[in-house]
Design a protein around this motif. Sequence first.
Motif, mmCIF file in Angstrom:
data_model
loop_
_atom_site.group_PDB
_atom_site.id
_atom_site.type_symbol
_atom_site.label_atom_id
_atom_site.label_comp_id
_atom_site.label_asym_id
_atom_site.label_seq_id
_atom_site.Cartn_x
_atom_site.Cartn_y
_atom_site.Cartn_z
ATOM 1 N N ARG A 144 0.207 4.397 -7.325
ATOM 2 C CA ARG A 144 -0.854 4.175 -6.625
ATOM 3 C C ARG A 144 -0.502 3.801 -5.063
ATOM 4 O O ARG A 144 -1.410 3.069 -4.505
ATOM 5 C CB ARG A 144 -2.130 3.152 -7.094
ATOM 6 C CG ARG A 144 -2.514 3.668 -8.336
ATOM 7 C CD ARG A 144 -3.483 2.849 -9.284
ATOM 8 N NE ARG A 144 -3.333 2.934 -10.597
ATOM 9 C CZ ARG A 144 -4.189 2.448 -11.186
ATOM 10 N NH1 ARG A 144 -5.191 1.375 -10.994
ATOM 11 N NH2 ARG A 144 -4.308 2.689 -12.560
ATOM 12 N N MET A 145 0.581 4.071 -4.505
ATOM 13 C CA MET A 145 0.984 3.873 -3.258
ATOM 14 C C MET A 145 1.090 5.159 -2.160
ATOM 15 O O MET A 145 1.123 6.267 -3.008
ATOM 16 C CB MET A 145 2.282 3.078 -3.168
ATOM 17 C CG MET A 145 2.097 1.706 -3.887
ATOM 18 S SD MET A 145 3.754 0.923 -3.585
ATOM 19 C CE MET A 145 4.925 1.574 -4.892
ATOM 20 N N SER A 146 1.151 5.317 -0.984
ATOM 21 C CA SER A 146 1.524 6.224 -0.243
ATOM 22 C C SER A 146 3.007 6.313 0.028
ATOM 23 O O SER A 146 3.646 5.367 -0.358
ATOM 24 C CB SER A 146 0.918 6.098 1.215
ATOM 25 O OG SER A 146 1.484 5.066 1.956
ATOM 26 N N LYS A 158 3.642 7.504 -5.715
ATOM 27 C CA LYS A 158 2.372 7.882 -5.918
ATOM 28 C C LYS A 158 1.768 7.567 -7.207
ATOM 29 O O LYS A 158 0.415 7.078 -7.288
ATOM 30 C CB LYS A 158 2.297 9.478 -5.759
ATOM 31 C CG LYS A 158 2.548 9.990 -4.551
ATOM 32 C CD LYS A 158 2.914 11.478 -4.473
ATOM 33 C CE LYS A 158 3.006 12.205 -3.077
ATOM 34 N NZ LYS A 158 3.157 13.681 -3.220
ATOM 35 N N GLU A 159 2.710 7.384 -8.379
ATOM 36 C CA GLU A 159 2.000 7.438 -9.825
ATOM 37 C C GLU A 159 1.736 5.776 -9.693
ATOM 38 O O GLU A 159 0.746 5.116 -10.588
ATOM 39 C CB GLU A 159 3.008 7.847 -10.708
ATOM 40 C CG GLU A 159 2.893 9.088 -10.814
ATOM 41 C CD GLU A 159 3.977 9.888 -11.698
ATOM 42 O OE1 GLU A 159 4.478 8.982 -12.564
ATOM 43 O OE2 GLU A 159 4.015 11.028 -11.965
ATOM 44 N N ASN A 212 7.045 16.777 -1.086
ATOM 45 C CA ASN A 212 5.620 16.564 -0.720
ATOM 46 C C ASN A 212 5.444 15.092 -0.528
ATOM 47 O O ASN A 212 4.353 14.555 -1.371
ATOM 48 C CB ASN A 212 4.492 17.184 -1.666
ATOM 49 C CG ASN A 212 3.236 17.306 -1.077
ATOM 50 O OD1 ASN A 212 2.951 17.211 0.331
ATOM 51 N ND2 ASN A 212 2.340 17.301 -1.994
ATOM 52 N N SER A 220 7.474 10.623 -6.362
ATOM 53 C CA SER A 220 6.288 10.672 -7.387
ATOM 54 C C SER A 220 6.080 9.324 -8.077
ATOM 55 O O SER A 220 4.904 8.992 -8.495
ATOM 56 C CB SER A 220 6.961 11.644 -8.641
ATOM 57 O OG SER A 220 6.908 12.784 -8.312
ATOM 58 N N ASP A 245 0.830 -1.293 -0.044
ATOM 59 C CA ASP A 245 -0.184 0.035 -0.008
ATOM 60 C C ASP A 245 0.932 1.236 -0.099
ATOM 61 O O ASP A 245 0.369 2.574 -0.352
ATOM 62 C CB ASP A 245 -0.910 0.105 1.214
ATOM 63 C CG ASP A 245 -1.754 -1.237 1.219
ATOM 64 O OD1 ASP A 245 -2.909 -1.080 0.345
ATOM 65 O OD2 ASP A 245 -1.508 -2.109 2.030
ATOM 66 N N ASP A 262 3.544 11.787 1.327
ATOM 67 C CA ASP A 262 2.236 11.702 1.690
ATOM 68 C C ASP A 262 2.412 11.831 3.194
ATOM 69 O O ASP A 262 1.458 12.176 4.094
ATOM 70 C CB ASP A 262 1.492 10.386 1.528
ATOM 71 C CG ASP A 262 1.244 10.445 0.175
ATOM 72 O OD1 ASP A 262 0.589 11.407 -0.515
ATOM 73 O OD2 ASP A 262 1.868 9.533 -0.721
ATOM 74 N N ILE A 263 3.591 11.255 3.979
ATOM 75 C CA ILE A 263 3.834 11.105 5.302
ATOM 76 C C ILE A 263 5.187 11.803 5.424
ATOM 77 O O ILE A 263 6.380 11.200 4.708
ATOM 78 C CB ILE A 263 3.690 9.882 5.596
ATOM 79 C CG1 ILE A 263 2.245 9.187 5.465
ATOM 80 C CG2 ILE A 263 3.979 9.703 7.186
ATOM 81 C CD1 ILE A 263 2.226 7.927 5.389
#
Lengths: 251, 84
Positions: free
Chosen positions: A177-179, A174-175, A198, A171, A143, A200-201
């Motif tokens: 589809r993971m955090s 994210k692309e 940036n 990036s 995830d 996510d965490i």
Amino acid sequence: MMLMVSVQDLREAEQAVRGGADIVDVKNLKETIVGSNFPPVIKEVRNAFPRNIHVSVTLGAVPNQAGTVALAVYGAGALGATSVKVGFVNTDYDTALRILKESRKALEGFDTKLIAATFADSHLYGGLPAEHVVALGAESKSDGILIDTLTKDGRNLFDFVPEKKLGELVSAAKENRMSAALSGSLRLENLNTLARINPDIVGVRGAVCTNGDRESGHVAAEAVARLKSELQKRMSGEIDVYALAKGAAAV
Amino acid sequence: MSESPPHNLAGTIDATSHNCKGVIAGLEALLGDAPPGTSAVALVGDVLSRHDVHAWCDRRGYRVTLEERRGNVIALTIVKSRDS
């Protein structure tokens, strides 16, 4: 961007949440650099807060034994952890992938996210290159991903991987589809760079501990609140991190 | 300027909620496998996520066709370009 604070017990978790942490990451500093904590501690922390406060569990740098790791991952799921982090150092890619795939299976039926983790300074330990984490995460249907550091000698994440490379990895995660999470002795002065990347965490400990000491200090709510406030200034645009970068480039 | 054809709206990503996965992961899930011409709306609550959406669109060759502020939320409409 969510703020994750590493804690060792309920008292530290309460300080972190009081200061505004979105995620408390339960670990055990007494077991190597990033060891796992005991189930009763994790259970106590999980039960102390509502579900909107995420409780993550660190397994640390795991052994090359898929069954052993999968059982530990299952334990994190059974304890109600929001996420469980499986880190790799002296592991080859295929072994790490197998461990993650077995971990994925172990979490079936639980509402617990699987996070693949590597270490930015793993080359110092002859370990798995950190940049493999995105492919590992994507291929194992994890995830999320985390890039951390093992070295705790004053150097931090940005001493091992430059901003541009970290930005590319975040990036890419994210692309896929993971955090994407970044940690590794991060400090207040790293916030402008972190905001530009940036993730996510963003994960911290030493920066929010008394005396700034991740080992002998304890998480302090006031320090967490100060960091959270500075993070929010960058998220709201009150501090324009892109203009600051352009200004620095123009000098 | 010629009128754009209507876009098939795939859905809305609300990235203002308390979720580890951010706006890009959500947009990828909505638009990644969608046919060209599909659109999606992203609701973001901070300027860093807004910047992320624009940068992602630039990399992907998608277009932000509408951006509006709704209180503390920025709503961006993104269209998966027909030639991307």
